[in-house]
Design a protein around this motif. Structure first.
Motif, PDB file in Angstrom:
ATOM      1  N   ASP A 107       0.841  -1.203   0.000  1.00 39.87           N
ATOM      2  CA  ASP A 107       0.000   0.000   0.000  1.00 39.87           C
ATOM      3  C   ASP A 107       0.874   1.250   0.000  1.00 39.87           C
ATOM      4  OD1 ASP A 107      -2.611  -1.280   0.163  1.00 39.87           O
ATOM      5  OD2 ASP A 107      -1.980  -1.919   2.155  1.00 39.87           O
ATOM      6  N   ALA A 108       2.103   1.125   0.503  1.00 43.43           N
ATOM      7  CA  ALA A 108       3.054   2.228   0.412  1.00 43.43           C
ATOM      8  C   ALA A 108       3.399   2.484  -1.051  1.00 43.43           C
ATOM      9  CB  ALA A 108       4.306   1.895   1.205  1.00 43.43           C
ATOM     10  N   ALA A 146       2.463   3.728   4.092  1.00 41.82           N
ATOM     11  CA  ALA A 146       1.034   3.439   4.227  1.00 41.82           C
ATOM     12  C   ALA A 146       0.570   3.695   5.662  1.00 41.82           C
ATOM     13  CB  ALA A 146       0.761   1.992   3.844  1.00 41.82           C
ATOM     14  N   ASN A 147      -0.740   3.812   5.836  1.00 44.07           N
ATOM     15  CA  ASN A 147      -1.335   3.969   7.164  1.00 44.07           C
ATOM     16  C   ASN A 147      -1.558   2.583   7.759  1.00 44.07           C
ATOM     17  OD1 ASN A 147      -2.895   4.491   9.427  1.00 44.07           O
ATOM     18  ND2 ASN A 147      -4.005   6.176   8.452  1.00 44.07           N
ATOM     19  N   VAL A 148      -0.619   2.161   8.614  1.00 50.31           N
ATOM     20  CA  VAL A 148      -0.681   0.822   9.192  1.00 50.31           C
ATOM     21  C   VAL A 148      -1.906   0.662  10.082  1.00 50.31           C
ATOM     22  CG1 VAL A 148       0.550  -0.859  10.632  1.00 50.31           C
ATOM     23  CG2 VAL A 148       1.829   0.631   9.061  1.00 50.31           C
ATOM     24  N   ALA A 149      -2.324   1.743  10.744  1.00 51.26           N
ATOM     25  CA  ALA A 149      -3.474   1.681  11.643  1.00 51.26           C
ATOM     26  C   ALA A 149      -4.750   1.292  10.902  1.00 51.26           C
ATOM     27  CB  ALA A 149      -3.667   3.022  12.353  1.00 51.26           C
ATOM     28  N   GLU A 150      -4.794   1.565   9.608  1.00 50.58           N
ATOM     29  CA  GLU A 150      -5.970   1.220   8.806  1.00 50.58           C
ATOM     30  C   GLU A 150      -5.745  -0.042   7.989  1.00 50.58           C
ATOM     31  OE1 GLU A 150      -7.145   4.551   6.482  1.00 50.58           O
ATOM     32  OE2 GLU A 150      -7.605   5.826   8.216  1.00 50.58           O
ATOM     33  N   GLY A 152      -2.890  -0.845   6.262  1.00 48.22           N
ATOM     34  CA  GLY A 152      -1.979  -0.693   5.136  1.00 48.22           C
ATOM     35  C   GLY A 152      -0.686  -1.447   5.351  1.00 48.22           C
ATOM     36  N   ASN A 154       3.478  -1.694   4.438  1.00 49.89           N
ATOM     37  CA  ASN A 154       4.631  -0.925   3.996  1.00 49.89           C
ATOM     38  C   ASN A 154       5.653  -1.824   3.314  1.00 49.89           C
ATOM     39  OD1 ASN A 154       4.126   1.831   4.811  1.00 49.89           O
ATOM     40  ND2 ASN A 154       4.244   1.092   6.930  1.00 49.89           N
ATOM     41  N   GLU A 160       8.408   2.295   7.958  1.00 54.91           N
ATOM     42  CA  GLU A 160       7.114   2.931   8.212  1.00 54.91           C
ATOM     43  C   GLU A 160       7.156   4.447   8.180  1.00 54.91           C
ATOM     44  OE1 GLU A 160       5.654   1.385  11.874  1.00 54.91           O
ATOM     45  OE2 GLU A 160       5.605  -0.703  11.177  1.00 54.91           O
ATOM     46  N   GLU A 161       8.277   5.040   7.789  1.00 54.61           N
ATOM     47  CA  GLU A 161       8.406   6.492   7.727  1.00 54.61           C
ATOM     48  C   GLU A 161       8.571   6.945   6.282  1.00 54.61           C
ATOM     49  OE1 GLU A 161       8.117   8.583  10.213  1.00 54.61           O
ATOM     50  OE2 GLU A 161       7.864   6.994  11.715  1.00 54.61           O
ATOM     51  N   SER A 162       7.784   7.931   5.880  1.00 51.52           N
ATOM     52  CA  SER A 162       7.918   8.493   4.534  1.00 51.52           C
ATOM     53  C   SER A 162       9.234   9.259   4.423  1.00 51.52           C
ATOM     54  CB  SER A 162       6.746   9.429   4.226  1.00 51.52           C
ATOM     55  OG  SER A 162       5.517   8.742   4.289  1.00 51.52           O
TER      56      SER A 162
END
Length: 221
Positions: A107-108, A146-150, A152, A154, A160-162
């Motif tokens: 999803d990233a 990606a938003n892992v909480a939803e 997504g 990576n 996990e950091e853009s």
């Protein structure tokens, strides 16, 4: 890599269908186009380009590879002697559409683009030309996590950091071209490069260029 090769083959198979049968008038045109004192400009598209980017140690310290099908080049040239052309070009290519075509298991989102200035020379022989250039530019890898909480997912390589990883590059380009018509050139190119701070990268692909020489007897017919 297999997907890259399939895209190269698909584009190269379409090139012969665009070529015209040679005739004496065209042969005379090609000779005139390659005479000393002739200026020319060209606008090229790069439908298939293999791209690599050397990520920094903060982002894994490896090479990121992808396929770019969103590129263009603006070029100008001058024949300093018969059949010998010097040229300067600006080029940009990105994998925005290539990533969509090849699919993304995460999803990233990872996008790669390069911007380059090229200076060099080419030797022309009939419809063929061979040359090399020095290249200066910048390669940019943009990673949107990606938003892992939803739910997504990576890319494991980047976490996990853009981030946006920009690297200045220097390269040597090797090119071989063929005039499909007096105004359309197909070129294969390979550009191995070194990044500032260390790391190897390259671009490899094909280019189709609409070519206009500044000769009235050619440009007006």
């Amino acid at each position: 890599m297999r997907r890259h090769l399939l895209l190269y083959i698909a584009v190269l198979l379409t090139i012969p269908t665009m070529a015209q049968e040679p005739n004496f008038r065209d042969a005379a045109r090609y000779r005139q186009m390659c005479q000393q004192g002739v200026w020319s400009v060209g606008l090229g598209i790069e439908p298939v380009v293999s791209l690599t980017h050397p990520t920094s140690g903060h982002h894994g310290g490896h090479r990121f590879s992808t396929v770019g099908i969103y590129g263009f080049t603006l070029e100008g040239g001058y024949f300093v002697a018969d059949n010998l052309r010097l040229s300067a070009a600006l080029g940009y290519v990105a994998n925005d559409w290539g990533g969509m075509l090849l699919g993304n298991p995460y999803d990233a989102i990872s996008t790669l683009s390069t911007f380059r200035l090229k200076l060099g020379g080419h030797w022309h022989s009939g419809r063929w030309d061979f040359g090399g250039r020095f290249v200066w530019g910048r390669s940019t890898l943009n990673y949107v996590a990606a938003n892992v909480a939803e739910g997504g997912t990576n890319d494991d390589r980047f976490g996990e950091e853009s981030f946006k990883d920009r690297r200045s590059i220097v390269a040597v380009a090797y090119e071989a071209g063929y005039m499909l018509t007096p105004f359309l050139r197909a070129t294969a190119f390979y550009e191995p490069s070194l990044a500032r701070g260390g790391g190897y990268a390259h671009t490899l692909g094909v280019r189709l260029t609409i070519w206009v020489p500044f000769i009235s007897s050619i440009a007006c017919k």
